[in-house]
Design a protein around this motif. Structure first.
Motif, PDB file in Angstrom:
ATOM      1  N   ALA A  74       0.832  -1.208   0.000  1.00  0.00           N
ATOM      2  CA  ALA A  74       0.000   0.000   0.000  1.00  0.00           C
ATOM      3  C   ALA A  74       0.864   1.254   0.000  1.00  0.00           C
ATOM      4  CB  ALA A  74      -0.926  -0.011   1.212  1.00  0.00           C
ATOM      5  N   LEU A  75       1.952   1.228   0.758  1.00  0.00           N
ATOM      6  CA  LEU A  75       2.843   2.386   0.809  1.00  0.00           C
ATOM      7  C   LEU A  75       3.525   2.598  -0.537  1.00  0.00           C
ATOM      8  CD1 LEU A  75       4.063   4.535   2.751  1.00  0.00           C
ATOM      9  CD2 LEU A  75       5.917   2.917   3.200  1.00  0.00           C
ATOM     10  N   THR A  76       3.978   1.525  -1.147  1.00  0.00           N
ATOM     11  CA  THR A  76       4.660   1.629  -2.435  1.00  0.00           C
ATOM     12  C   THR A  76       3.717   2.133  -3.531  1.00  0.00           C
ATOM     13  OG1 THR A  76       6.126  -0.196  -1.792  1.00  0.00           O
ATOM     14  CG2 THR A  76       6.008   0.335  -4.128  1.00  0.00           C
ATOM     15  N   ARG A  77       2.444   1.726  -3.473  1.00  0.00           N
ATOM     16  CA  ARG A  77       1.452   2.194  -4.446  1.00  0.00           C
ATOM     17  C   ARG A  77       1.038   3.635  -4.207  1.00  0.00           C
ATOM     18  NH1 ARG A  77      -1.173  -2.776  -3.271  1.00  0.00           N
ATOM     19  NH2 ARG A  77      -2.645  -1.579  -1.986  1.00  0.00           N
ATOM     20  N   GLY A  78       1.296   4.144  -3.003  1.00  0.00           N
ATOM     21  CA  GLY A  78       0.848   5.488  -2.673  1.00  0.00           C
ATOM     22  C   GLY A  78      -0.540   5.526  -2.063  1.00  0.00           C
ATOM     23  N   ASP A  79      -1.088   4.378  -1.681  1.00  0.00           N
ATOM     24  CA  ASP A  79      -2.389   4.353  -1.008  1.00  0.00           C
ATOM     25  C   ASP A  79      -2.293   5.005   0.373  1.00  0.00           C
ATOM     26  OD1 ASP A  79      -3.288   3.013  -3.207  1.00  0.00           O
ATOM     27  OD2 ASP A  79      -3.381   1.052  -2.247  1.00  0.00           O
ATOM     28  N   ALA A  84       5.147   3.776  10.386  1.00  0.00           N
ATOM     29  CA  ALA A  84       6.305   3.503  11.237  1.00  0.00           C
ATOM     30  C   ALA A  84       6.664   2.032  11.122  1.00  0.00           C
ATOM     31  CB  ALA A  84       6.007   3.862  12.689  1.00  0.00           C
ATOM     32  N   SER A  85       7.966   1.745  10.997  1.00  0.00           N
ATOM     33  CA  SER A  85       8.395   0.377  10.717  1.00  0.00           C
ATOM     34  C   SER A  85       9.802   0.150  11.255  1.00  0.00           C
ATOM     35  CB  SER A  85       8.356   0.140   9.199  1.00  0.00           C
ATOM     36  OG  SER A  85       8.742  -1.171   8.868  1.00  0.00           O
ATOM     37  N   GLN A  86      10.109  -1.118  11.550  1.00  0.00           N
ATOM     38  CA  GLN A  86      11.439  -1.483  12.030  1.00  0.00           C
ATOM     39  C   GLN A  86      12.227  -2.056  10.846  1.00  0.00           C
ATOM     40  OE1 GLN A  86       8.486  -2.857  12.865  1.00  0.00           O
ATOM     41  NE2 GLN A  86       8.372  -3.347  15.034  1.00  0.00           N
ATOM     42  N   THR A  87      12.878  -1.186  10.105  1.00  0.00           N
ATOM     43  CA  THR A  87      13.487  -1.584   8.835  1.00  0.00           C
ATOM     44  C   THR A  87      14.808  -2.335   8.991  1.00  0.00           C
ATOM     45  OG1 THR A  87      14.576   0.569   8.621  1.00  0.00           O
ATOM     46  CG2 THR A  87      12.403   0.334   7.606  1.00  0.00           C
ATOM     47  N   ASP A  88      15.389  -2.321  10.186  1.00  0.00           N
ATOM     48  CA  ASP A  88      16.686  -2.981  10.361  1.00  0.00           C
ATOM     49  C   ASP A  88      16.572  -4.507  10.334  1.00  0.00           C
ATOM     50  OD1 ASP A  88      17.803  -0.472  10.647  1.00  0.00           O
ATOM     51  OD2 ASP A  88      17.735  -0.516  12.836  1.00  0.00           O
ATOM     52  N   TYR A  89      15.519  -5.044  10.963  1.00  0.00           N
ATOM     53  CA  TYR A  89      15.378  -6.492  11.044  1.00  0.00           C
ATOM     54  C   TYR A  89      13.957  -6.962  10.748  1.00  0.00           C
ATOM     55  CZ  TYR A  89      19.974  -6.499  13.255  1.00  0.00           C
ATOM     56  OH  TYR A  89      21.295  -6.327  13.507  1.00  0.00           O
ATOM     57  N   VAL A  90      12.977  -6.499  11.525  1.00  0.00           N
ATOM     58  CA  VAL A  90      11.611  -7.025  11.412  1.00  0.00           C
ATOM     59  C   VAL A  90      11.076  -6.900   9.993  1.00  0.00           C
ATOM     60  CG1 VAL A  90       9.217  -6.697  12.144  1.00  0.00           C
ATOM     61  CG2 VAL A  90      11.045  -6.696  13.850  1.00  0.00           C
ATOM     62  N   THR A  91      11.258  -5.751   9.373  1.00  0.00           N
ATOM     63  CA  THR A  91      10.740  -5.545   8.011  1.00  0.00           C
ATOM     64  C   THR A  91      11.859  -5.294   7.008  1.00  0.00           C
ATOM     65  OG1 THR A  91      10.457  -3.145   8.337  1.00  0.00           O
ATOM     66  CG2 THR A  91       8.612  -4.569   8.962  1.00  0.00           C
ATOM     67  N   HIS A  92      13.044  -5.773   7.310  1.00  0.00           N
ATOM     68  CA  HIS A  92      14.191  -5.466   6.453  1.00  0.00           C
ATOM     69  C   HIS A  92      13.980  -5.948   5.018  1.00  0.00           C
ATOM     70  CE1 HIS A  92      18.304  -4.500   5.418  1.00  0.00           C
ATOM     71  NE2 HIS A  92      18.479  -5.722   4.945  1.00  0.00           N
ATOM     72  N   LYS A  97      13.281  -4.605  -0.661  1.00  0.00           N
ATOM     73  CA  LYS A  97      12.548  -4.882  -1.890  1.00  0.00           C
ATOM     74  C   LYS A  97      11.911  -3.623  -2.468  1.00  0.00           C
ATOM     75  CE  LYS A  97       8.686  -7.630  -3.699  1.00  0.00           C
ATOM     76  NZ  LYS A  97       7.643  -8.639  -3.353  1.00  0.00           N
ATOM     77  N   ASN A  98      11.468  -2.709  -1.609  1.00  0.00           N
ATOM     78  CA  ASN A  98      10.684  -1.556  -2.069  1.00  0.00           C
ATOM     79  C   ASN A  98      11.387  -0.216  -1.876  1.00  0.00           C
ATOM     80  OD1 ASN A  98       7.935  -2.919  -2.634  1.00  0.00           O
ATOM     81  ND2 ASN A  98       8.419  -3.627  -0.569  1.00  0.00           N
ATOM     82  N   MET A  99      12.631  -0.225  -1.406  1.00  0.00           N
ATOM     83  CA  MET A  99      13.254   1.018  -0.969  1.00  0.00           C
ATOM     84  C   MET A  99      13.411   2.055  -2.090  1.00  0.00           C
ATOM     85  SD  MET A  99      17.125  -0.466  -0.358  1.00  0.00           S
ATOM     86  CE  MET A  99      17.693   1.023   0.451  1.00  0.00           C
ATOM     87  N   ASN A 100      13.485   1.642  -3.335  1.00  0.00           N
ATOM     88  CA  ASN A 100      13.617   2.616  -4.428  1.00  0.00           C
ATOM     89  C   ASN A 100      12.356   3.464  -4.605  1.00  0.00           C
ATOM     90  OD1 ASN A 100      16.231   1.841  -5.010  1.00  0.00           O
ATOM     91  ND2 ASN A 100      15.627   0.371  -6.570  1.00  0.00           N
ATOM     92  N   ALA A 101      11.237   2.969  -4.081  1.00  0.00           N
ATOM     93  CA  ALA A 101       9.980   3.716  -4.181  1.00  0.00           C
ATOM     94  C   ALA A 101       9.626   4.403  -2.866  1.00  0.00           C
ATOM     95  CB  ALA A 101       8.846   2.781  -4.589  1.00  0.00           C
ATOM     96  N   TRP A 223       9.936   6.327  10.808  1.00  0.00           N
ATOM     97  CA  TRP A 223       8.858   6.702   9.910  1.00  0.00           C
ATOM     98  C   TRP A 223       9.400   6.603   8.500  1.00  0.00           C
ATOM     99  CZ3 TRP A 223       3.974   6.710  10.790  1.00  0.00           C
ATOM    100  CH2 TRP A 223       3.484   6.991  12.068  1.00  0.00           C
ATOM    101  N   ILE A 224       8.713   5.854   7.669  1.00  0.00           N
ATOM    102  CA  ILE A 224       9.077   5.776   6.260  1.00  0.00           C
ATOM    103  C   ILE A 224       7.885   6.252   5.434  1.00  0.00           C
ATOM    104  CG2 ILE A 224      10.787   3.950   6.559  1.00  0.00           C
ATOM    105  CD1 ILE A 224       8.702   1.955   5.599  1.00  0.00           C
ATOM    106  N   GLY A 225       8.165   6.749   4.249  1.00  0.00           N
ATOM    107  CA  GLY A 225       7.104   7.301   3.422  1.00  0.00           C
ATOM    108  C   GLY A 225       7.307   6.990   1.958  1.00  0.00           C
ATOM    109  N   THR A 226       6.313   7.343   1.168  1.00  0.00           N
ATOM    110  CA  THR A 226       6.451   7.218  -0.275  1.00  0.00           C
ATOM    111  C   THR A 226       7.539   8.178  -0.748  1.00  0.00           C
ATOM    112  OG1 THR A 226       4.696   8.868  -0.551  1.00  0.00           O
ATOM    113  CG2 THR A 226       4.059   6.559  -0.640  1.00  0.00           C
ATOM    114  N   LYS A 227       8.240   7.800  -1.804  1.00  0.00           N
ATOM    115  CA  LYS A 227       9.327   8.621  -2.308  1.00  0.00           C
ATOM    116  C   LYS A 227       8.804  10.005  -2.695  1.00  0.00           C
ATOM    117  CE  LYS A 227      13.310   8.365  -5.411  1.00  0.00           C
ATOM    118  NZ  LYS A 227      14.013   7.507  -6.395  1.00  0.00           N
TER     119      LYS A 227
END
Length: 287
Positions: A74-79, A84-92, A97-101, A223-227
């Motif tokens: 949903a975040l990558t699509r812009g929905d 807020a996310s734990q990007t180091d391990y839990v959702t790494h 996979k989606n970090m370019n967006a 906090w992460i967001g759409t590009k």
């Protein structure tokens, strides 16, 4: 982790792009579509940040997700705009996979740790001590839902340390009930658990040392967001980046919920108790 049933409650509004599309351009710019997971660590972060954004004049619409894969899609699509996310391990994996967006906006808390713990009255200190006391633990380590990252790490620990105890799969509710029963009787018990959690406070748990480093180190929340979000919403970005919620405060909020408060009330009480700090967060540049 424990899910907060209906935790976002009244603060969770349906996040629909059609609503924003129907607003005048200036008003639509003031709408932030925020995602969340109803976990006891993320819900307070979401509620506190939502309040700060609202105090800056934004309308915040919250969408609750059941799985990280769905949330990241949903975040990558812009929905949604942010989560807020734990990007180091839990959702790494999802992050990579989606970090370019996407973009990483700011850290909002630090210290999430998941491992095997025992009540403080249990006289051992390390995972290496478990085998020598297997009988006292009934030959078991009480786990949670199968397939969770914590259970995967715990299974690896059982193998790497050569533990003769059975890792029991089940549910968070069953683990909590077993922990309460054992603590009430001052019996020995080993459980898979995490901090922040109200259980750490209520049952005075201690993590067993992990000299082999099987369990991930303390993790940060971002906090992460759409590009392009920060460039498009500089005032919102400033407000979001001002917020930092210490891990102990997240635990305190969830302890209040466990004692009977709603999550909305517990978050509101925390904000009231920290009004001076929150007002300092809100002293930011405007567009």
């Amino acid at each position: 982790m424990t899910k907060i049933s209906g935790a976002v409650g009244a603060m969770a509004l349906a996040a629909t792009l059609t609503l924003a599309a129907g607003l005048p351009a200036a008003a639509a710019d003031k709408v932030i579509h925020m995602g969340t997971m109803s976990w006891e660590d993320l819900t307070p972060i979401t509620g506190i940040t939502k309040k700060v954004l609202e105090d800056k004049g934004f309308t915040v619409e919250v969408t609750d997700f059941s799985e990280w894969g769905i949330a990241y899609a949903a975040l990558t699509r812009g929905d949604i705009d942010i989560i807020a996310s734990q990007t180091d391990y839990v959702t790494h994996d999802y992050w990579v996979k989606n970090m370019n967006a996407l973009e990483k906006i700011s850290p909002v808390s630090h210290g999430l740790y998941q491992a095997i713990a025992v009540p403080s009255y249990v006289d051992i200190a390390s995972l290496e001590d478990l085998n020598a006391h297997a009988a006292e633990f009934g030959g078991k380590i009480i786990g949670i839902e199968p397939g969770s990252g914590l259970m995967r790490d715990a299974a690896t620990a059982v193998e790497e340390y050569g533990l003769g105890l059975e890792l029991v799969e089940g549910s968070t509710g069953a683990m909590t009930a077993a922990l309460k029963a054992a603590s009430d009787r001052k019996e020995w018990i080993a459980v898979t658990v995490w901090d922040p959690s109200w259980m750490m406070m209520k049952y005075d748990l201690k993590f067993l040392a992990d000299p082999k480093g099987i369990f991930p180190a303390a993790q940060s929340y971002y906090w992460i967001g759409t590009k392009g979000f920060s460039a498009a919403q500089p005032t919102a970005r400033e407000a979001i980046a001002s917020v930092f919620v210490p891990l102990n405060d997240i635990t305190t909020i969830n302890a209040a919920v466990n004692e009977g408060k709603t999550m909305n009330t517990a978050v509101a009480d925390w904000i009231a108790d920290h009004a001076d700090l929150v007002s300092r967060w809100e002293d930011i540049k405007s567009e």
